[in-house]
Design a protein around this motif. Structure first.
Motif, mmCIF file in Angstrom:
data_model
loop_
_atom_site.group_PDB
_atom_site.id
_atom_site.type_symbol
_atom_site.label_atom_id
_atom_site.label_comp_id
_atom_site.label_asym_id
_atom_site.label_seq_id
_atom_site.Cartn_x
_atom_site.Cartn_y
_atom_site.Cartn_z
ATOM 1 N N GLN A 1 0.829 -1.206 0.000
ATOM 2 C CA GLN A 1 0.000 0.000 0.000
ATOM 3 C C GLN A 1 0.866 1.261 0.000
ATOM 4 O OE1 GLN A 1 -3.466 0.219 -0.349
ATOM 5 N NE2 GLN A 1 -3.135 -1.929 -0.889
ATOM 6 N N ASP A 2 2.008 1.210 0.691
ATOM 7 C CA ASP A 2 2.871 2.395 0.711
ATOM 8 C C ASP A 2 3.484 2.641 -0.664
ATOM 9 O OD1 ASP A 2 3.383 4.412 2.679
ATOM 10 O OD2 ASP A 2 5.500 3.945 2.506
ATOM 11 N N TYR A 3 3.719 1.574 -1.409
ATOM 12 C CA TYR A 3 4.183 1.746 -2.796
ATOM 13 C C TYR A 3 3.158 2.555 -3.587
ATOM 14 C CZ TYR A 3 5.586 0.488 -7.575
ATOM 15 O OH TYR A 3 5.955 0.532 -8.892
ATOM 16 N N LEU B 1 3.380 15.280 6.577
ATOM 17 C CA LEU B 1 3.326 13.885 6.102
ATOM 18 C C LEU B 1 4.700 13.219 6.202
ATOM 19 C CD1 LEU B 1 1.901 13.723 2.479
ATOM 20 C CD2 LEU B 1 4.108 12.758 3.020
ATOM 21 N N GLU B 2 5.741 13.983 5.911
ATOM 22 C CA GLU B 2 7.097 13.424 5.991
ATOM 23 C C GLU B 2 7.591 13.404 7.442
ATOM 24 O OE1 GLU B 2 8.234 11.858 3.650
ATOM 25 O OE2 GLU B 2 7.889 12.815 1.720
ATOM 26 N N ARG B 3 7.224 14.413 8.205
ATOM 27 C CA ARG B 3 7.670 14.482 9.602
ATOM 28 C C ARG B 3 7.066 13.340 10.426
ATOM 29 N NH1 ARG B 3 9.780 18.012 13.706
ATOM 30 N NH2 ARG B 3 9.898 16.469 15.362
ATOM 31 N N VAL B 4 5.797 13.000 10.144
ATOM 32 C CA VAL B 4 5.181 11.851 10.804
ATOM 33 C C VAL B 4 6.027 10.608 10.544
ATOM 34 C CG1 VAL B 4 3.248 10.237 10.743
ATOM 35 C CG2 VAL B 4 2.792 12.662 10.760
ATOM 36 N N TYR B 5 6.418 10.441 9.289
ATOM 37 C CA TYR B 5 7.170 9.235 8.937
ATOM 38 C C TYR B 5 8.503 9.173 9.659
ATOM 39 C CZ TYR B 5 5.416 5.647 5.933
ATOM 40 O OH TYR B 5 4.791 4.518 5.495
ATOM 41 N N LEU B 6 9.192 10.304 9.709
ATOM 42 C CA LEU B 6 10.490 10.343 10.395
ATOM 43 C C LEU B 6 10.316 10.012 11.884
ATOM 44 C CD1 LEU B 6 13.520 11.016 10.346
ATOM 45 C CD2 LEU B 6 12.906 13.420 10.705
ATOM 46 N N ALA C 1 -4.970 10.836 8.431
ATOM 47 C CA ALA C 1 -4.765 9.901 7.312
ATOM 48 C C ALA C 1 -3.609 8.952 7.607
ATOM 49 C CB ALA C 1 -4.516 10.686 6.020
ATOM 50 N N GLU C 2 -2.592 9.477 8.301
ATOM 51 C CA GLU C 2 -1.461 8.626 8.674
ATOM 52 C C GLU C 2 -1.877 7.560 9.697
ATOM 53 O OE1 GLU C 2 1.734 8.485 7.612
ATOM 54 O OE2 GLU C 2 1.469 10.051 6.119
ATOM 55 N N VAL C 3 -2.701 7.959 10.677
ATOM 56 C CA VAL C 3 -3.202 6.982 11.662
ATOM 57 C C VAL C 3 -3.991 5.889 10.940
ATOM 58 C CG1 VAL C 3 -4.694 6.632 13.664
ATOM 59 C CG2 VAL C 3 -3.274 8.694 13.533
HETATM 60 C C1 HMH Z 1 1.697 6.786 4.470
HETATM 61 N N1 HMH Z 1 3.224 8.662 4.735
HETATM 62 C C2 HMH Z 1 2.988 7.449 4.225
HETATM 63 N N2 HMH Z 1 3.887 6.842 3.464
HETATM 64 C C3 HMH Z 1 5.075 7.435 3.192
HETATM 65 N N3 HMH Z 1 5.979 6.782 2.438
HETATM 66 C C4 HMH Z 1 5.360 8.698 3.739
HETATM 67 C C5 HMH Z 1 4.381 9.289 4.513
HETATM 68 C C6 HMH Z 1 6.666 9.399 3.527
HETATM 69 O O1 HMH Z 1 7.039 9.484 2.214
#
Ligand code: HMH
Length: 204
Positions: free
Chosen positions: A42-44, A127-132, A191-193
């Motif tokens: 899904q992340d792809y 969106l990127e900060r959540v990932y980090l 959306a990230e959650v």
């Molecule tokens: C869901 N959020 C999600 N996937 C990712 N790869 C990133 C952020 C960061 O690029």
């Protein structure tokens, strides 16, 4: 204010996105492989959508933001190739249907096309900060998942997130307190959650 202050305006939500059970399970090795593979495929799909969103954002970006956004576009193209290698090594078919949380995130990215640039670039930073933060929470990661944790916690990725923060702060100086900044930020974190929920429990 700076965008780095936004997470503390909704601390519970931020924690749900960055300390999700999925990430605990990546760290302690209890994550079922099926959940991880669901996340990966899904992340792809998500990264493919993000690349297109970011290219559209770059097209309307003010001069000072172009460098960090263009660098990010190139990095996302490489990112897709990285996912393709990972999927091949794991024997995964990447031609999967979008699950509902991925489709909902796609609609959010489309809505962000219609918000003014400073708000949209703040959403991208979030969106990127959540990932980090999320993958840093999972560090160092159980051996089976360590390569993924390392991938999302590199100094280069952290520097990119800082670059986006600076671009967002600079853009926001032109419009002191846009009405929809908090709302867009929250929608990204929600959306990230949902994305972690989808991978973890197959819900969302
Ligand atoms: C869901 N959020 C999600 N996937 C990712 N790869 C990133 C952020 C960061 O690029």
């Amino acid at each position: 204010m700076g965008v780095a202050d936004l997470p503390q305006r909704c601390p519970d939500l931020w924690l749900r996105a960055t300390r999700h059970e999925f990430l605990d399970a990546v760290r302690d090795g209890t994550l079922p492989e099926a959940a991880f593979d669901r996340w990966l495929t899904q992340d792809y799909r998500f990264v493919a959508l993000l690349l297109r969103f970011q290219a559209r954002l770059l097209a309307r970006s003010p001069r000072p933001a172009q460098s960090v956004l263009a660098g990010g576009v190139v990095a996302l193209v490489d990112e897709l190739a990285w996912f393709e290698r990972q999927a091949q090594a794991r024997g995964l078919d990447l031609a999967v249907a979008e699950l509902p949380a991925t489709a909902a995130y796609a609609r959010l990215l489309e809505r962000l096309d219609a918000v003014e640039f400073p708000v949209a670039v703040t959403a991208l930073w979030a969106l990127e900060r959540v990932y980090l933060d999320a993958w840093s929470h999972a560090a160092p990661g159980a051996p089976a998942y360590r390569e993924f944790v390392e991938h999302w916690t590199t100094p280069a990725f952290a520097a990119y997130v800082t670059g986006l923060e600076q671009a967002a702060d600079a853009a926001l100086r032109d419009i002191p307190e846009p009405a929809d900044l908090d709302a867009s930020f929250r929608q990204v974190v929600e959306a990230e959650v949902s994305f972690w929920d989808m991978a973890w429990t197959h819900q969302g």
